[in-house]
Design a protein around this motif. Structure first.
Motif, PDB file in Angstrom:
ATOM      1  N   ILE A  41       0.872  -1.178   0.000  1.00  0.00           N
ATOM      2  CA  ILE A  41       0.000   0.000   0.000  1.00  0.00           C
ATOM      3  C   ILE A  41       0.907   1.224   0.000  1.00  0.00           C
ATOM      4  N   ILE A  42       0.734   2.084  -1.000  1.00  0.00           N
ATOM      5  CA  ILE A  42       1.583   3.258  -1.185  1.00  0.00           C
ATOM      6  C   ILE A  42       0.703   4.503  -1.134  1.00  0.00           C
ATOM      7  N   GLY A  43       1.131   5.498  -0.374  1.00  0.00           N
ATOM      8  CA  GLY A  43       0.363   6.728  -0.219  1.00  0.00           C
ATOM      9  C   GLY A  43       0.471   7.665  -1.411  1.00  0.00           C
ATOM     10  N   ASP A  44       0.085   8.908  -1.185  1.00  0.00           N
ATOM     11  CA  ASP A  44       0.091   9.952  -2.210  1.00  0.00           C
ATOM     12  C   ASP A  44       1.454  10.650  -2.264  1.00  0.00           C
ATOM     13  N   ASN A  45       1.765  11.170  -3.450  1.00  0.00           N
ATOM     14  CA  ASN A  45       2.953  11.999  -3.657  1.00  0.00           C
ATOM     15  C   ASN A  45       4.243  11.274  -3.264  1.00  0.00           C
ATOM     16  N   VAL A  46       4.363  10.063  -3.749  1.00  0.00           N
ATOM     17  CA  VAL A  46       5.524   9.221  -3.465  1.00  0.00           C
ATOM     18  C   VAL A  46       6.365   9.107  -4.728  1.00  0.00           C
ATOM     19  N   THR A 101       3.585  -4.435   2.758  1.00  0.00           N
ATOM     20  CA  THR A 101       4.525  -3.327   2.852  1.00  0.00           C
ATOM     21  C   THR A 101       3.716  -2.040   2.756  1.00  0.00           C
ATOM     22  N   LYS A 102       3.989  -1.093   3.653  1.00  0.00           N
ATOM     23  CA  LYS A 102       3.238   0.169   3.664  1.00  0.00           C
ATOM     24  C   LYS A 102       4.195   1.339   3.508  1.00  0.00           C
ATOM     25  N   ILE A 103       3.858   2.200   2.570  1.00  0.00           N
ATOM     26  CA  ILE A 103       4.662   3.394   2.321  1.00  0.00           C
ATOM     27  C   ILE A 103       3.731   4.591   2.431  1.00  0.00           C
ATOM     28  N   GLY A 104       4.040   5.488   3.354  1.00  0.00           N
ATOM     29  CA  GLY A 104       3.183   6.631   3.615  1.00  0.00           C
ATOM     30  C   GLY A 104       3.244   7.704   2.547  1.00  0.00           C
ATOM     31  N   ASN A 105       2.502   8.769   2.762  1.00  0.00           N
ATOM     32  CA  ASN A 105       2.495   9.918   1.859  1.00  0.00           C
ATOM     33  C   ASN A 105       3.839  10.650   1.905  1.00  0.00           C
ATOM     34  N   ASP A 106       4.178  11.330   0.803  1.00  0.00           N
ATOM     35  CA  ASP A 106       5.326  12.237   0.778  1.00  0.00           C
ATOM     36  C   ASP A 106       6.636  11.512   1.085  1.00  0.00           C
ATOM     37  N   VAL A 107       6.817  10.328   0.500  1.00  0.00           N
ATOM     38  CA  VAL A 107       8.030   9.529   0.719  1.00  0.00           C
ATOM     39  C   VAL A 107       8.866   9.529  -0.553  1.00  0.00           C
ATOM     40  N   TRP A 108      10.187   9.548  -0.390  1.00  0.00           N
ATOM     41  CA  TRP A 108      11.128   9.457  -1.505  1.00  0.00           C
ATOM     42  C   TRP A 108      12.056   8.280  -1.229  1.00  0.00           C
ATOM     43  N   ASP A 141       9.998  23.930  11.068  1.00  0.00           N
ATOM     44  CA  ASP A 141       9.924  23.643   9.632  1.00  0.00           C
ATOM     45  C   ASP A 141       9.034  22.432   9.364  1.00  0.00           C
ATOM     46  N   LEU A 142       9.163  21.407  10.191  1.00  0.00           N
ATOM     47  CA  LEU A 142       8.312  20.224  10.053  1.00  0.00           C
ATOM     48  C   LEU A 142       6.852  20.589  10.294  1.00  0.00           C
ATOM     49  N   GLU A 143       6.584  21.364  11.333  1.00  0.00           N
ATOM     50  CA  GLU A 143       5.207  21.798  11.628  1.00  0.00           C
ATOM     51  C   GLU A 143       4.626  22.606  10.469  1.00  0.00           C
ATOM     52  N   ASP A 144       5.408  23.539   9.928  1.00  0.00           N
ATOM     53  CA  ASP A 144       4.950  24.349   8.793  1.00  0.00           C
ATOM     54  C   ASP A 144       4.688  23.476   7.564  1.00  0.00           C
ATOM     55  N   HIS A 145       5.569  22.525   7.312  1.00  0.00           N
ATOM     56  CA  HIS A 145       5.405  21.599   6.180  1.00  0.00           C
ATOM     57  C   HIS A 145       4.082  20.839   6.312  1.00  0.00           C
ATOM     58  N   LEU A 158       1.027  23.126   5.680  1.00  0.00           N
ATOM     59  CA  LEU A 158       0.852  23.462   4.258  1.00  0.00           C
ATOM     60  C   LEU A 158       0.327  22.269   3.462  1.00  0.00           C
ATOM     61  N   LEU A 159       0.710  21.058   3.831  1.00  0.00           N
ATOM     62  CA  LEU A 159       0.211  19.865   3.121  1.00  0.00           C
ATOM     63  C   LEU A 159      -1.278  19.636   3.386  1.00  0.00           C
TER      64      LEU A 159
END
Length: 179
Positions: free
Chosen positions: A62-67, A110-117, A169-173, A176-177
């Motif tokens: 399962i793969i999230g969005d914007n990966v 296998t699980k891959i969250g959103n916004d992963v590279w 920076d993490l909180e702002d990111h 914004l998402l």
């Protein structure tokens, strides 16, 4: 240039609508050449997913969005062959692709969250979770779960640092998402 972009778009539509139609694939799917996808029962890919050339997924996932997967990324099973089958060479042992396979590995996702590279040449083992916002450095072998918004590298992959230097920076990111 316009012709090449059009051909790539047509190819991606063919992959989603025809070749990989048995899987759930969100809008914005894009694949490099020589990509292979296979899952015994579950392959669910979110929106805006890119998988680089020569990459493959060969397990339930399962793969999230914007990966984004770099080139030559592999998600592979730990128990694709029944290597403890007594009296049978591994090459001839039962494999997870067979309908009657009943050994380990069934049900591991296998699980891959959103916004992963996931970087070039990395290998992810079956049943691992790579949580939201994580980065996997090129050439890594991921054998255990990965924390959110961290960078992992190595073989086996280990945390080398947080993705963002400052907590703000993490909180702002994240804020914004959510917009």
């Amino acid at each position: 240039m316009i012709l090449i972009k059009s051909l790539k778009k047509i190819r991606n539509v063919y992959l989603v609508k025809i070749k990989y139609r048995r899987y759930s694939i969100g809008k914005g799917f894009s694949a490099g050449i020589r990509v292979r996808l296979w899952a015994k029962s579950t392959l669910c890919i979110g929106k805006n997913f890119y998988i680089g050339r020569d990459s493959f997924i060969e397990t339930d996932c399962i793969i999230g969005d914007n990966v984004i997967f770099g080139n030559r990324v592999a998600i592979v099973g730990k128990f694709d062959h029944h290597f403890q089958q007594i009296g049978t060479p591994i090459r001839l042992a039962s494999s997870i692709r067979e309908d009657n396979y009943s050994w380990k590995g069934l049900g591991l996702i296998t699980k891959i969250g959103n916004d992963v590279w996931i970087g070039y040449g990395s290998t992810i083992l079956q049943g691992v979770s790579i949580n939201e916002g994580a980065i996997i450095a090129a050439g890594s072998v991921v054998t255990k779960d990965v924390e959110s918004y961290t960078i992992y590298a190595g073989n086996p992959a280990k945390k080398i640092r947080d993705r963002f230097e400052f907590k703000k920076d993490l909180e702002d990111h994240r804020k914004l998402l959510q917009k």
